[in-house]
Design a protein around this motif. Structure first.
Motif, PDB file in Angstrom:
ATOM      1  N   LYS A   1       0.710  -1.434   0.136  1.00 13.96           N
ATOM      2  CA  LYS A   1       0.124   0.061  -0.104  1.00 13.96           C
ATOM      3  C   LYS A   1       1.063   1.414   0.146  1.00 13.96           C
ATOM      4  O   LYS A   1       0.379   2.330  -0.476  1.00 13.96           O
TER       5      LYS A   1
ATOM      6  N   ALA B   1      -0.056   1.095  -5.953  1.00 12.02           N
ATOM      7  CA  ALA B   1      -1.236   1.226  -5.021  1.00 12.02           C
ATOM      8  C   ALA B   1      -2.253   2.297  -5.014  1.00 12.02           C
ATOM      9  O   ALA B   1      -3.185   1.979  -4.912  1.00 12.02           O
TER      10      ALA B   1
ATOM     11  N   ARG C   1      -2.674  -5.571  -0.115  1.00  7.60           N
ATOM     12  CA  ARG C   1      -2.085  -4.298   0.195  1.00  7.60           C
ATOM     13  C   ARG C   1      -1.205  -4.200   1.189  1.00  7.60           C
ATOM     14  O   ARG C   1      -0.358  -3.294   1.375  1.00  7.60           O
TER      15      ARG C   1
END
Length: 196
Positions: free
Chosen positions: A153, A158, A169
Motif C-alpha cells: 500500500k 497502489a 495491500r
C-alpha cells in the motif's frame, strides 16, 4: 515497444523435437482467439526477448508477419539445460483488463549501514487495461533502518487509479532486520565447561 518474430507451429511435431532443432515453443491465447495459437520462435530470438523483457512485459509479437500486441504471461525455463523451453502469451484487447505482474526491484540496498534487507515479495499481481500495464516497481530502500518495512500500500502502484491490485495491500514488500550473531562454541570451550 519491442517486436519479436514467431511462426505458427504444426502440432504434429513434438515440442521436444523443435527444442532440439533450436526453437522455443509457446502459445498465444486471448478473448479474440479461438482456443490458442501454437507458435515457435528461434532460440536466438527468445534469448533476445529475455534480455529486455520479463514475465508481465508487453511486446509486439509478429506471428507469420502479422503483428499482435501481447503480454508475456509465463516463461518456462530449464535451469538444468540453461535454456527457455516455453513462453505463453496473451493477446491484449483494448478495454479488456488483464491479470499481470510487476517485478519488484530494490534500489540502493548497498547504502544500508546496519541490518539486513529482506525482500519478501518478488512481484506484485494486479489487473489493468493494456494501456496501464506496469512491468516493474522500483523500491528505494536507502533510507530504511532496522525495524522498518515497506508494504504494498506504500508503493505508487497502489495509488494508481487504473490498476486493481490482487496482491494484498498490507503484504510486506521489504523489511530491514537486525543481524543476530550467535557466538560459536568451539571444542576448547566445551572442554573448559566439562572441566568445571
Amino acid at each position: 515497444m519491442n517486436t519479436f518474430k514467431a511462426e505458427t507451429r504444426s502440432m504434429d511435431i513434438k515440442a521436444k523435437r523443435l527444442r532440439r532443432e533450436g526453437f522455443v515453443t509457446g502459445n498465444v491465447f486471448g478473448r479474440e482467439i479461438q482456443g490458442s495459437i501454437p507458435v515457435k520462435m528461434e532460440k536466438r530470438e527468445a534469448e533476445r526477448l529475455m534480455k529486455t523483457c520479463m514475465k508481465g512485459s508487453q511486446i509486439i509479437l509478429e506471428v507469420d508477419g502479422q503483428p499482435m500486441n501481447v503480454l508475456i504471461k509465463e516463461i518456462d525455463y530449464s535451469a538444468m539445460k540453461n535454456q527457455i523451453d516455453e513462453i505463453d502469451l496473451q493477446q491484449l484487447v483494448k478495454g479488456e483488463k488483464v491479470h499481470s505482474v510487476a517485478e519488484v526491484i530494490l534500489l540502493n540496498h548497498e547504502k544500508i549501514a546496519e541490518g539486513v534487507v529482506q525482500q519478501r515479495l518478488q512481484e506484485i499481481a494486479y489487473k489493468a487495461d493494456p494501456s496501464a500495464l506496469v512491468e516493474k516497481v522500483e523500491v528505494d530502500v536507502s533510507s530504511m533502518k532496522i525495524g522498518d518495512s515497506i508494504h504494498v500500500k506504500d508503493l505508487p502502484i497502489a495509488s494508481d487509479k487504473d490498476i486493481d491490485l490482487t496482491t494484498d495491500r498490507d503484504a510486506i514488500v521489504v523489511s530491514v532486520i537486525a543481524v543476530h550473531n550467535q557466538p560459536v562454541e568451539t571444542d576448547a570451550d566445551a572442554e573448559t565447561e566439562e572441566e568445571k
